[in-house]
Design a protein around this motif. Structure first.
Motif, short mmCIF file in Angstrom:
data_model
loop_
_atom_site.label_atom_id
_atom_site.label_comp_id
_atom_site.label_asym_id
_atom_site.label_seq_id
_atom_site.Cartn_x
_atom_site.Cartn_y
_atom_site.Cartn_z
N LEU A 1 10.14 -44.01 -32.22
CA LEU A 1 11.22 -44.02 -33.21
C LEU A 1 11.47 -42.63 -33.80
CD1 LEU A 1 10.39 -47.36 -35.09
CD2 LEU A 1 12.18 -46.96 -33.38
N ALA A 2 10.37 -41.85 -33.99
CA ALA A 2 10.50 -40.52 -34.59
C ALA A 2 10.82 -39.45 -33.56
CB ALA A 2 9.22 -40.16 -35.34
N GLY A 3 10.70 -39.77 -32.27
CA GLY A 3 10.96 -38.79 -31.22
C GLY A 3 9.85 -37.76 -31.08
N SER A 4 8.63 -38.12 -31.49
CA SER A 4 7.52 -37.16 -31.45
C SER A 4 6.70 -37.35 -30.17
CB SER A 4 6.61 -37.34 -32.67
OG SER A 4 5.43 -36.58 -32.52
N LEU A 5 6.72 -36.33 -29.29
CA LEU A 5 5.90 -36.39 -28.08
C LEU A 5 4.42 -36.23 -28.44
CD1 LEU A 5 5.74 -36.55 -25.03
CD2 LEU A 5 6.07 -34.08 -24.93
N ALA A 6 4.13 -35.44 -29.46
CA ALA A 6 2.73 -35.27 -29.86
C ALA A 6 2.13 -36.62 -30.26
CB ALA A 6 2.61 -34.28 -31.02
N LEU A 7 2.91 -37.41 -30.98
CA LEU A 7 2.42 -38.72 -31.40
C LEU A 7 2.33 -39.67 -30.21
CD1 LEU A 7 1.58 -39.53 -34.21
CD2 LEU A 7 3.80 -40.61 -34.54
N LEU A 8 3.32 -39.63 -29.30
CA LEU A 8 3.27 -40.45 -28.09
C LEU A 8 2.09 -40.04 -27.20
CD1 LEU A 8 7.06 -40.69 -27.16
CD2 LEU A 8 5.57 -42.56 -27.88
N GLY A 9 1.86 -38.71 -27.12
CA GLY A 9 0.74 -38.23 -26.33
C GLY A 9 -0.59 -38.70 -26.88
N ASP A 10 -0.72 -38.66 -28.20
CA ASP A 10 -1.96 -39.12 -28.81
C ASP A 10 -2.11 -40.63 -28.64
OD1 ASP A 10 -4.34 -38.46 -30.30
OD2 ASP A 10 -3.46 -39.51 -32.01
N ALA A 11 -0.98 -41.37 -28.68
CA ALA A 11 -1.03 -42.81 -28.43
C ALA A 11 -1.51 -43.09 -27.01
CB ALA A 11 0.34 -43.43 -28.67
N GLY A 12 -1.01 -42.30 -26.05
CA GLY A 12 -1.46 -42.46 -24.67
C GLY A 12 -2.94 -42.20 -24.52
N HIS A 13 -3.41 -41.19 -25.23
CA HIS A 13 -4.84 -40.88 -25.20
C HIS A 13 -5.65 -42.03 -25.79
CE1 HIS A 13 -8.25 -37.85 -26.32
NE2 HIS A 13 -8.58 -38.66 -25.34
N MET A 14 -5.16 -42.62 -26.86
CA MET A 14 -5.89 -43.72 -27.49
C MET A 14 -5.85 -44.97 -26.61
SD MET A 14 -5.32 -43.38 -31.59
CE MET A 14 -6.78 -44.36 -31.91
N VAL A 15 -4.75 -45.17 -25.85
CA VAL A 15 -4.72 -46.29 -24.90
C VAL A 15 -5.79 -46.11 -23.84
CG1 VAL A 15 -3.37 -47.35 -23.04
CG2 VAL A 15 -2.30 -46.90 -25.25
N SER A 16 -5.90 -44.87 -23.33
CA SER A 16 -6.94 -44.60 -22.32
C SER A 16 -8.33 -44.81 -22.91
CB SER A 16 -6.80 -43.17 -21.79
OG SER A 16 -7.23 -42.22 -22.74
N ASP A 17 -8.49 -44.47 -24.18
CA ASP A 17 -9.78 -44.70 -24.84
C ASP A 17 -10.06 -46.19 -24.98
OD1 ASP A 17 -10.21 -42.04 -25.02
OD2 ASP A 17 -9.81 -41.86 -27.16
N ALA A 18 -9.02 -46.96 -25.33
CA ALA A 18 -9.21 -48.41 -25.48
C ALA A 18 -9.62 -49.03 -24.14
CB ALA A 18 -7.93 -49.06 -26.00
N LEU A 19 -8.98 -48.58 -23.05
CA LEU A 19 -9.36 -49.07 -21.73
C LEU A 19 -10.78 -48.64 -21.38
CD1 LEU A 19 -6.07 -48.48 -19.71
CD2 LEU A 19 -7.03 -50.66 -20.46
N ALA A 20 -11.11 -47.40 -21.73
CA ALA A 20 -12.46 -46.90 -21.46
C ALA A 20 -13.49 -47.73 -22.20
CB ALA A 20 -12.58 -45.44 -21.87
N LEU A 21 -13.21 -48.03 -23.45
CA LEU A 21 -14.15 -48.82 -24.25
C LEU A 21 -14.23 -50.25 -23.73
CD1 LEU A 21 -13.06 -47.48 -27.75
CD2 LEU A 21 -15.27 -47.08 -26.64
#
Length: 316
Positions: free
Chosen positions: A45-65
């Motif tokens: 919604l905010a158009g922030s790639l940094a926030l989307l990138g961090d969300a992608g990283h956290m998704v990978s972490d959730a899968l890792a966990l």
């Protein structure tokens, strides 16, 4: 004494993740996945790639966990006829899968960041700052939850990911602040590239560690020459050769060696001493040691056999 001697103790489960590890990992999965969804929606919604990138990283972490939780559960299953070492390497396979997935995440973030640098878009700084600050708190909580438990390669990998998440949240927070107060939007894709670099470093470290276990490499904290010298220092040991050390699972270390004895009759006591030394000092619980006679040791003569150096009587 040509056969192999084995430890009589069953050590298959000494280093597997404790029962509480699965519950700890599931708590971390819930926290990480829940906040990843919040970050993804806000970043979109905010158009922030940094926030989307961090969300992608956290998704990978959730899968890792999640993979780590499943692997920790499977690794505690007892050894069987088809898997005499147990299933400890399932944790290593989970680490490999997670590392490869993270590489895909890094590629996606980097490609989108370059596109954003070439074609800047509008980014809303206020929501980015708010969500990034909340993410920093969530990441600190997840790190605290994981650091309280014990585990092998999955837990260590997950902690690396969470540290990356902490840096990602800081980067997103900085991005939102700079955009809010200066309007300089290129900072968002630039900081997202920084997040990608952090994720890449953690991914390569995890892949390297997992591949080392799959290739049965010597654990990083052990030096085979040093272990060999320590065993050969036993007064009953003349020498040691064919020493092999490898990692049978994420936390299970195995050793095999040929031991040349000064006094072969003392082998039972020597075996107990060497295995105790390996377990207590080097934390190697699975050791297979084969005793050997020294080269000049006189073998017991059969009845009617002439002494060494004398010829057998001839019939002529």
């Amino acid at each position: 004494m040509a056969g192999h001697e084995h430890s009589h103790d069953d050590h298959h489960h000494h280093h597997h993740a404790p029962p509480s590890s699965t519950r700890t990992l599931l708590i971390a999965v819930g926290l990480t996945a829940g906040f990843a969804a919040v970050e993804a929606v806000t970043g979109w919604l905010a158009g922030s790639l940094a926030l989307l990138g961090d969300a992608g990283h956290m998704v990978s972490d959730a899968l890792a966990l999640g993979l780590a939780a499943v692997a920790a559960r499977i690794a505690r299953l007892p050894a069987g006829r088809r898997h005499t070492w147990g299933l400890g390497r399932v944790e290593v396979l989970a680490g490999l899968i997670n590392g490869l997935f993270m590489l895909a995440i890094v590629t996606g973030i980097a490609v989108e960041a370059v596109r954003r640098l070439l074609e800047p878009g509008e980014v809303t700084g206020g929501p980015v700052m708010a969500v990034a600050a909340l993410g920093l708190g969530v990441n600190l909580l997840v790190f605290w939850v994981l650091s309280r438990g014990e585990g092998g390669i999955n837990i260590r990998g997950a902690l690396l990911h969470v540290l990356g998440d902490l840096l990602g949240s800081v980067a997103a927070l900085l991005s939102g602040a700079i955009i809010l107060f200066t309007g300089w939007t290129p900072v968002d894709p630039l900081l997202s590239l920084l997040i990608a670099a952090v994720v890449l470093r953690a991914s390569l470290a995890l892949l390297r560690e997992a591949l080392h276990v799959v290739l049965e490499g010597v654990p990083a904290h052990l030096d085979p020459e040093e272990v060999g010298r320590d065993l050969a220092a036993d007064p009953a040991v003349a020498s040691l050769h064919d020493l092999h050390i490898w990692q049978a699972g994420s936390e299970t270390v195995a050793l095999s060696a040929h031991v040349v004895l000064r006094q072969p009759e003392a082998w039972p006591e020597v075996l107990d001493r060497l295995q105790a030394r390996l377990a207590d000092h080097w934390h190697i619980a699975h050791a297979t040691l084969q005793p050997e006679l020294p080269p000049a040791f006189p073998l017991q003569r059969m009845e009617g056999e002439p002494p060494s150096g004398q010829a057998s009587p001839s019939g002529g």
